[in-house]
Scaffold this active site. Sequence first.
Site, PDB file in Angstrom:
ATOM      1  CG  HIS A 109     -11.957  -4.364  -6.093  1.00 18.15           C
ATOM      2  ND1 HIS A 109     -12.211  -3.176  -5.452  1.00 18.15           N
ATOM      3  CD2 HIS A 109     -11.739  -5.267  -5.093  1.00 18.15           C
ATOM      4  CE1 HIS A 109     -12.162  -3.333  -4.144  1.00 18.15           C
ATOM      5  NE2 HIS A 109     -11.869  -4.598  -3.901  1.00 18.15           N
ATOM      6  CG  LEU A 348      -8.667  -1.667   2.528  1.00 17.99           C
ATOM      7  CD1 LEU A 348     -10.107  -2.060   2.816  1.00 17.99           C
ATOM      8  CD2 LEU A 348      -7.715  -2.487   3.384  1.00 17.99           C
ATOM      9  CG  PHE A 349      -3.506  -1.221  -1.673  1.00 22.80           C
ATOM     10  CD1 PHE A 349      -3.156   0.103  -1.533  1.00 22.80           C
ATOM     11  CD2 PHE A 349      -3.102  -2.114  -0.695  1.00 22.80           C
ATOM     12  CE1 PHE A 349      -2.404   0.542  -0.445  1.00 22.80           C
ATOM     13  CE2 PHE A 349      -2.360  -1.691   0.393  1.00 22.80           C
ATOM     14  CZ  PHE A 349      -2.005  -0.358   0.525  1.00 22.80           C
ATOM     15  CB  CYS A 350      -8.715  -1.397  -6.226  1.00 22.68           C
ATOM     16  SG  CYS A 350      -9.185   0.332  -6.364  1.00 22.68           S
ATOM     17  CB  ALA A 351      -6.841  -5.983  -3.749  1.00 18.55           C
TER      18      ALA A 351
END
Length: 415
Positions: A109, A348-351
């Site tokens: 992100h 979701l791992f900031c992606a």
Amino acid sequence: MVSSTDLSLLGIPGFVNLDYAATAPCLKAAADAVNELLPWYGSIHRGAGALSQRCTREYEQARQTIGDFVGARAEDHVIFTRNTTDALNLLAHCLPRGTTVITFGGEHHANLLPWHYPVRLPVPSSPGEAIRSLGQALAVNFQTDVLVSVTGASNVTGEIWPIAELAQIAHRHGARIAVDAAQLAPHVPIDLSALGIDYLALSGHKLYAPFGTGVLVGRSDWLDAAVPLTKGGGATARVGDATHDVRWATGPARHEAGTPNLLGAVALAKVCATLDAADRQALFDREQRLLARLREGLSEIAGLEELRMFGRDARRIGVVSFAVKGRDSAQIAEILGQKYQIGVRDGLFCAHPLARRLLGEASVRAGWEGVPATALRASIGLGTTEADVDALIHALAAELNAPHDALLLESALSR
């Protein structure tokens, strides 16, 4: 050459930390450097006294050390920020008006959200496809300045992107390139000059330094032409009596208003100097052996599927994300932490766009009905051992082979 003692990390004895991609433990050498400086703690660029002079020297030396670590050119600025996200937002603010930004759908992100209406290319299925896709995009005559902004290594899959080749294509078409090196820098040496990178951002807390410090390194012209994003003391060359009578400083100070984070800068510089003195190839080779052990062990557990963009043999850093059939990843992560003292990341791992896409693709490859909402991620670094990797594999095998009802009960009891 540094010893293993020089590379020792702070941490909790008995806890298996496999979450380096989120935040790496602090290098002991960084903590020692901070403690040594604390008695001299004083303002930067704010006085002629002994404390201020000492701290100013330490701060500017830290800037030079970090620049050397990433191969900064003589004309580049090394600007201290809070983290990678802060650095990329600063770069977005400094772009010439109307600049076209090209990025990929496979970004964190931090490299998706700061840009105004970017051209977002599809997630590539291979490094070669990324290169071809960028070449086709740049063949359009944009009639504007163009910045290509890409990750150095994915925080979801660990796969390393073809930065040098992407930089060559960007420059061939008169564009510049920025690299999100948050994940790459802790694992692989970076040389802006050799790779042809125009701008680079990284975070200290992923590079074995404390929270609160990052850097934006890159070409000075755009940075010196932009009005500061944060305005205040230290960013000015002169402030007149009239409201708008301000002449901004040039150089890094222009974008470092306020009292700088001296301790963060010194800690990050100490990490960079320590890694520079180490055998980075030997460290990378060791990591690759651990990564192979981890991936092989995970591949043998039923109901588990690795996430990936590129082929299984693509070059990567020590990051592995995986989906689990029919299980809640947050629940599994909680049990690993509570029952086994193993730390991994879930979510979701900031992606989000990339992770959702890869979860769907993993489910299709595995032949599952339905798509897990989130994934688990294990990531390794300097302090990881074979015993750590084996502990995770054994714990996952035990829990995923347990009846689903027993897993739910275990999670409920742990709360």
